[in-house]
Write a protein that holds these residues in place. Structure first.
Motif, PDB file in Angstrom:
ATOM      1  N   ALA A  73      72.033 -18.764  37.700  1.00 53.79           N
ATOM      2  CA  ALA A  73      71.947 -20.891  36.283  1.00 53.79           C
ATOM      3  C   ALA A  73      71.212 -21.699  37.342  1.00 53.79           C
ATOM      4  CB  ALA A  73      73.816 -21.100  36.363  1.00 53.79           C
ATOM      5  N   ASP A  74      71.382 -20.938  39.197  1.00 52.35           N
ATOM      6  CA  ASP A  74      70.523 -21.665  39.761  1.00 52.35           C
ATOM      7  C   ASP A  74      69.202 -21.640  39.311  1.00 52.35           C
ATOM      8  OD1 ASP A  74      72.513 -23.745  41.249  1.00 52.35           O
ATOM      9  OD2 ASP A  74      72.405 -22.314  42.450  1.00 52.35           O
ATOM     10  N   LEU A  75      68.235 -21.121  38.770  1.00 55.65           N
ATOM     11  CA  LEU A  75      66.899 -20.910  38.711  1.00 55.65           C
ATOM     12  C   LEU A  75      66.442 -21.322  38.159  1.00 55.65           C
ATOM     13  CD1 LEU A  75      66.647 -16.930  38.153  1.00 55.65           C
ATOM     14  CD2 LEU A  75      65.454 -18.686  39.834  1.00 55.65           C
ATOM     15  N   ALA A  76      65.898 -22.616  38.572  1.00 58.44           N
ATOM     16  CA  ALA A  76      65.330 -23.398  37.280  1.00 58.44           C
ATOM     17  C   ALA A  76      64.625 -23.395  35.805  1.00 58.44           C
ATOM     18  CB  ALA A  76      64.174 -24.835  38.034  1.00 58.44           C
ATOM     19  N   ALA A  77      64.849 -23.930  34.888  1.00 57.35           N
ATOM     20  CA  ALA A  77      63.464 -23.430  34.001  1.00 57.35           C
ATOM     21  C   ALA A  77      62.352 -24.168  34.414  1.00 57.35           C
ATOM     22  CB  ALA A  77      64.779 -24.386  32.863  1.00 57.35           C
ATOM     23  N   GLU A  78      62.039 -25.297  34.835  1.00 62.86           N
ATOM     24  CA  GLU A  78      60.198 -25.157  35.204  1.00 62.86           C
ATOM     25  C   GLU A  78      60.299 -25.849  36.517  1.00 62.86           C
ATOM     26  OE1 GLU A  78      59.132 -27.626  31.824  1.00 62.86           O
ATOM     27  OE2 GLU A  78      60.119 -26.527  30.354  1.00 62.86           O
ATOM     28  N   GLY A  79      59.506 -24.657  36.580  1.00 66.91           N
ATOM     29  CA  GLY A  79      58.780 -25.396  38.884  1.00 66.91           C
ATOM     30  C   GLY A  79      59.399 -24.690  39.699  1.00 66.91           C
ATOM     31  N   PRO A  80      59.827 -25.176  40.783  1.00 72.32           N
ATOM     32  CA  PRO A  80      60.370 -23.949  41.767  1.00 72.32           C
ATOM     33  C   PRO A  80      61.869 -24.005  41.516  1.00 72.32           C
ATOM     34  CG  PRO A  80      58.462 -25.840  42.348  1.00 72.32           C
ATOM     35  CD  PRO A  80      58.792 -25.633  41.318  1.00 72.32           C
ATOM     36  N   THR A  81      62.505 -23.430  42.101  1.00 71.80           N
ATOM     37  CA  THR A  81      63.677 -23.639  42.561  1.00 71.80           C
ATOM     38  C   THR A  81      64.180 -23.221  44.289  1.00 71.80           C
ATOM     39  OG1 THR A  81      64.404 -22.297  40.711  1.00 71.80           O
ATOM     40  CG2 THR A  81      66.567 -22.333  42.851  1.00 71.80           C
ATOM     41  N   VAL A  82      64.793 -24.598  45.104  1.00 74.89           N
ATOM     42  CA  VAL A  82      64.651 -24.076  46.097  1.00 74.89           C
ATOM     43  C   VAL A  82      66.064 -24.344  46.357  1.00 74.89           C
ATOM     44  CG1 VAL A  82      64.601 -26.027  48.122  1.00 74.89           C
ATOM     45  CG2 VAL A  82      63.016 -25.962  45.918  1.00 74.89           C
ATOM     46  N   VAL A 113      77.643  -5.445  49.097  1.00 76.68           N
ATOM     47  CA  VAL A 113      78.017  -5.620  47.311  1.00 76.68           C
ATOM     48  C   VAL A 113      77.839  -7.379  47.594  1.00 76.68           C
ATOM     49  CG1 VAL A 113      80.543  -6.134  46.842  1.00 76.68           C
ATOM     50  CG2 VAL A 113      80.105  -3.842  48.179  1.00 76.68           C
ATOM     51  N   MET A 114      77.818  -7.723  46.307  1.00 79.23           N
ATOM     52  CA  MET A 114      77.797  -8.772  45.653  1.00 79.23           C
ATOM     53  C   MET A 114      78.867  -9.423  45.966  1.00 79.23           C
ATOM     54  SD  MET A 114      74.122  -8.927  44.089  1.00 79.23           S
ATOM     55  CE  MET A 114      74.083 -10.196  43.114  1.00 79.23           C
ATOM     56  N   PRO A 115      78.517 -10.853  46.638  1.00 78.08           N
ATOM     57  CA  PRO A 115      79.317 -12.414  46.745  1.00 78.08           C
ATOM     58  C   PRO A 115      80.073 -12.085  45.693  1.00 78.08           C
ATOM     59  CG  PRO A 115      77.836 -12.271  48.431  1.00 78.08           C
ATOM     60  CD  PRO A 115      76.577 -11.511  47.441  1.00 78.08           C
ATOM     61  N   PRO A 116      81.084 -13.279  45.082  1.00 81.33           N
ATOM     62  CA  PRO A 116      81.281 -13.183  44.500  1.00 81.33           C
ATOM     63  C   PRO A 116      80.976 -14.283  43.806  1.00 81.33           C
ATOM     64  CG  PRO A 116      83.348 -13.299  45.933  1.00 81.33           C
ATOM     65  CD  PRO A 116      82.197 -13.099  46.677  1.00 81.33           C
ATOM     66  N   GLY A 117      80.612 -14.088  42.099  1.00 79.77           N
ATOM     67  CA  GLY A 117      79.927 -15.563  41.532  1.00 79.77           C
ATOM     68  C   GLY A 117      78.540 -14.820  41.727  1.00 79.77           C
ATOM     69  N   LEU A 118      77.836 -14.547  42.871  1.00 85.36           N
ATOM     70  CA  LEU A 118      76.554 -14.363  42.941  1.00 85.36           C
ATOM     71  C   LEU A 118      75.815 -13.094  42.116  1.00 85.36           C
ATOM     72  CD1 LEU A 118      75.528 -15.070  46.390  1.00 85.36           C
ATOM     73  CD2 LEU A 118      75.918 -16.817  44.135  1.00 85.36           C
ATOM     74  N   ASP A 119      74.987 -13.504  40.196  1.00 86.07           N
ATOM     75  CA  ASP A 119      74.869 -12.688  40.069  1.00 86.07           C
ATOM     76  C   ASP A 119      73.143 -12.210  39.413  1.00 86.07           C
ATOM     77  OD1 ASP A 119      73.262 -14.833  38.908  1.00 86.07           O
ATOM     78  OD2 ASP A 119      75.194 -14.759  37.427  1.00 86.07           O
ATOM     79  N   THR A 120      72.501 -12.721  41.016  1.00 84.82           N
ATOM     80  CA  THR A 120      70.898 -12.734  41.464  1.00 84.82           C
ATOM     81  C   THR A 120      70.110 -12.261  42.413  1.00 84.82           C
ATOM     82  OG1 THR A 120      70.476 -14.345  38.650  1.00 84.82           O
ATOM     83  CG2 THR A 120      68.623 -13.680  40.433  1.00 84.82           C
ATOM     84  N   VAL A 121      69.510 -10.913  41.974  1.00 82.46           N
ATOM     85  CA  VAL A 121      69.064 -11.394  44.078  1.00 82.46           C
ATOM     86  C   VAL A 121      67.738 -11.692  43.901  1.00 82.46           C
ATOM     87  CG1 VAL A 121      68.473  -9.595  45.583  1.00 82.46           C
ATOM     88  CG2 VAL A 121      71.089 -10.330  44.980  1.00 82.46           C
ATOM     89  N   VAL A 122      66.912 -12.547  43.585  1.00 82.93           N
ATOM     90  CA  VAL A 122      65.442 -12.703  44.728  1.00 82.93           C
ATOM     91  C   VAL A 122      64.683 -11.696  46.286  1.00 82.93           C
ATOM     92  CG1 VAL A 122      65.172 -14.625  45.987  1.00 82.93           C
ATOM     93  CG2 VAL A 122      63.121 -14.191  44.770  1.00 82.93           C
ATOM     94  N   ALA A 138      57.849 -21.038  39.945  1.00 76.91           N
ATOM     95  CA  ALA A 138      58.740 -20.892  38.932  1.00 76.91           C
ATOM     96  C   ALA A 138      58.070 -19.399  38.186  1.00 76.91           C
ATOM     97  CB  ALA A 138      57.929 -21.964  37.925  1.00 76.91           C
ATOM     98  N   GLY A 139      59.423 -18.950  36.948  1.00 76.09           N
ATOM     99  CA  GLY A 139      59.562 -17.849  37.041  1.00 76.09           C
ATOM    100  C   GLY A 139      59.251 -16.587  37.649  1.00 76.09           C
ATOM    101  N   ALA A 140      59.381 -16.581  38.932  1.00 73.61           N
ATOM    102  CA  ALA A 140      59.007 -15.537  39.563  1.00 73.61           C
ATOM    103  C   ALA A 140      60.253 -14.174  39.057  1.00 73.61           C
ATOM    104  CB  ALA A 140      59.420 -15.422  40.868  1.00 73.61           C
ATOM    105  N   LEU A 141      61.547 -14.921  38.883  1.00 71.48           N
ATOM    106  CA  LEU A 141      62.786 -13.514  38.476  1.00 71.48           C
ATOM    107  C   LEU A 141      63.652 -14.162  37.232  1.00 71.48           C
ATOM    108  CD1 LEU A 141      65.494 -12.744  40.518  1.00 71.48           C
ATOM    109  CD2 LEU A 141      64.136 -15.291  41.083  1.00 71.48           C
ATOM    110  N   LYS A 142      64.412 -13.691  36.431  1.00 78.36           N
ATOM    111  CA  LYS A 142      65.445 -14.247  35.721  1.00 78.36           C
ATOM    112  C   LYS A 142      66.916 -13.775  36.351  1.00 78.36           C
ATOM    113  CE  LYS A 142      62.441 -12.148  31.793  1.00 78.36           C
ATOM    114  NZ  LYS A 142      61.779 -10.848  32.484  1.00 78.36           N
ATOM    115  N   PRO A 143      67.439 -14.832  35.664  1.00 77.30           N
ATOM    116  CA  PRO A 143      68.637 -14.726  35.713  1.00 77.30           C
ATOM    117  C   PRO A 143      69.288 -12.688  35.868  1.00 77.30           C
ATOM    118  CG  PRO A 143      68.806 -16.699  34.652  1.00 77.30           C
ATOM    119  CD  PRO A 143      67.111 -15.829  34.538  1.00 77.30           C
ATOM    120  N   GLY A 144      70.194 -12.170  36.861  1.00 77.10           N
ATOM    121  CA  GLY A 144      70.596 -10.952  36.714  1.00 77.10           C
ATOM    122  C   GLY A 144      70.351  -9.722  37.396  1.00 77.10           C
ATOM    123  N   GLU A 145      68.648 -10.135  37.636  1.00 79.04           N
ATOM    124  CA  GLU A 145      67.428  -9.179  38.419  1.00 79.04           C
ATOM    125  C   GLU A 145      68.252  -9.208  39.461  1.00 79.04           C
ATOM    126  OE1 GLU A 145      63.526  -8.890  37.975  1.00 79.04           O
ATOM    127  OE2 GLU A 145      63.589 -10.596  36.119  1.00 79.04           O
TER     128      GLU A 145
END
Ligand code: AMP
Ligand code: MG
Length: 422
Positions: A73-82, A113-122, A138-145
């Motif tokens: 959910a932290d992945l920005a819809a537009e622009g880079p995510t920091v 093991v994924m830490p609790p709550g974290l659902d995506t790996v870049v 931006a657009g490098a990956l989708k949630p859950g990947e």
């Protein structure tokens, strides 16, 4: 034994290959005794019961990549995510303790093991690092990947392997991944084997005039070994009723199945047919096939002991062809495995092949890569039923079906490959 009515396709009193195979399949009663063996000893064995997964595999959500675990959910819809990377790394086998807040991420290794709550790996290669600041374009990956989900391989209670499966390398790995170190399989099928013929002598000694060496027992022992059965080698038996009776009695008492070669054609000096007929409900077939016309099959009995007889023709090529056409799959089934037809490959015939409809033909061939891609096959050497050299030169049998006519150059044909066979 089921009554056999020759099919309308049969020429004269010849039985088509498929009808012979169907009659054999109907008469088979698989063994039921089981044993439990370690995984290291289970390759090729027939599984005796369904295996249900007792656990989730994987047992936890885990990372599919080396990279940074984050909240999708932290992945920005537009622009880079920091994001801000917390100190430390989550390694496989060492779950993270502590919490990760939104806007933070954590370095993670594949399988951790994924830490609790974290659902995506870049993946590491998709981020730019500046101190503890992790930027993702931006657009490098989708949630859950890049997250493997708990139970995605197998979830607890789901069937993993079915009874009757012949265990292959990956199956043994699968069983281990479920925590099993042993597995229950059917006991090995015991197959008695002998050759018949007054003219046949064991190799390793000078040949008397008119004699030939016994090749069938060696070809067939090896073919049986590939099936994983226990072979009881009863040697060579002369065309003598008393000797044949004695060896068949022993075979029936000590084995589940009996494979013989020679003596089932109409030859004058062959008593094999009479002796076999006396000991059981044996059908003597003239099968519409080449090579390998004479073939006998049926249950033998001695007192309460029973064994299924596969009496193959004596001609060395015919013996192996009838073994593959009739005995191989039947022996697997007797040993508790589900039926597994011979694997068939299609290859283009390099040259025309003459063939008349009304019988199945098995021609020795060499299969190779075609220059234009795919596979091609050429018939090799003399196709005489006794000529082993051309069988040894071949790497496959071209199978021309009962109804099939001649084959034109370039036409695809079915082939059985010798390698990878068992
Ligand atoms: P039969 O089926 O007994 O009439 O044998 C057919 C042909 O196969 C004859 O030429 C035999 O000499 C030959 N033959 C029979 N048994 C064997 C064997 N064990 N090894 C090699 N050739 C054999
Ligand atoms: Mg003979």
């Amino acid at each position: 034994m089921p009554e056999l009515t020759p099919s309308p396709l049969a020429t004269g009193d010849e039985l088509p290959v498929d009808a012979a195979r169907a009659a054999i399949a109907d008469a088979l009663v698989p063994i039921t005794e089981t044993e439990t063996v370690s995984l290291g000893a289970a390759l090729g064995r027939a599984l005796a019961a369904d295996v249900v997964s007792p656990i989730d595999v994987p047992a936890h959500d885990n990372s599919a990549m080396d990279g940074y675990a984050l909240y999708g959910a932290d992945l920005a819809a537009e622009g880079p995510t920091v994001l801000t990377a917390l100190p430390g790394t989550v390694f496989a086998g060492a779950p993270h303790e502590g919490t990760v807040a939104r806007g933070q991420c954590l370095k993670i290794m594949t399988g951790a093991v994924m830490p609790p709550g974290l659902d995506t790996v870049v993946p590491r290669e998709l981020v730019t690092l500046d101190g503890n600041r992790v930027s993702i374009r931006a657009g490098a990956l989708k949630p859950g990947e890049n997250r493997r989900k708990r139970g995605e391989d197998l979830s607890a209670g789901k069937p993993a392997l079915q009874a009757g499966r012949r265990l292959r390398p990956a199956d043994l790995g699968l069983l281990a991944s479920l925590g099993f170190d042993r597995v229950t399989v059917y006991r090995r099928l015991r197959v008695a084997l002998f050759s018949t013929g007054d003219e046949v002598f064991a190799p390793g000694q000078p040949l008397p005039p008119g004699g030939i060496y016994d090749s069938n027992r060696f070809t067939l022992t090896a073919a049986l070994q590939r099936l994983g059965v226990e072979v009881l080698d009863l040697g060579l038996v002369k065309d003598d009723p008393a000797a044949l009776t004695a060896v068949l009695r022993r075979a029936v008492r000590e084995a589940d199945a009996v494979v013989t070669s020679g003596g089932v054609s109409m030859g004058d000096a062959d008593y094999t047919r009479d002796v076999m007929a006396e000991m059981g409900d044996v059908a003597f077939w003239k099968v519409a096939m080449r090579p390998g016309r004479p073939f006998a099959f049926g249950p033998l009995q001695d007192g309460t002991a029973r064994a299924m007889l596969f009496a193959l023709p004596g001609n060395p090529v015919a013996a192996l062809v009838t073994f593959y056409a009739f005995a191989r799959e039947a022996l697997l089934v007797l040993g508790g495995a589900r039926p597994e037809p011979m694997p068939v490959l299609q290859a283009r015939s390099v040259a025309p092949i003459r063939k008349r409809p009304g019988r199945t033909e098995y021609q020795r061939g060499i299969v190779e890569r075609a220059p234009e891609g795919g596979w091609q096959v050429r018939i090799t050497g003399s196709q005489g039923a006794g000529i082993l050299r051309s069988l040894s030169e071949a790497n496959a049998l071209v199978v021309l079906g009962h109804g099939q006519g001649s084959v034109a150059a370039g036409e695809p044909v079915d082939v059985w490959l010798f390698d990878g066979l068992d």
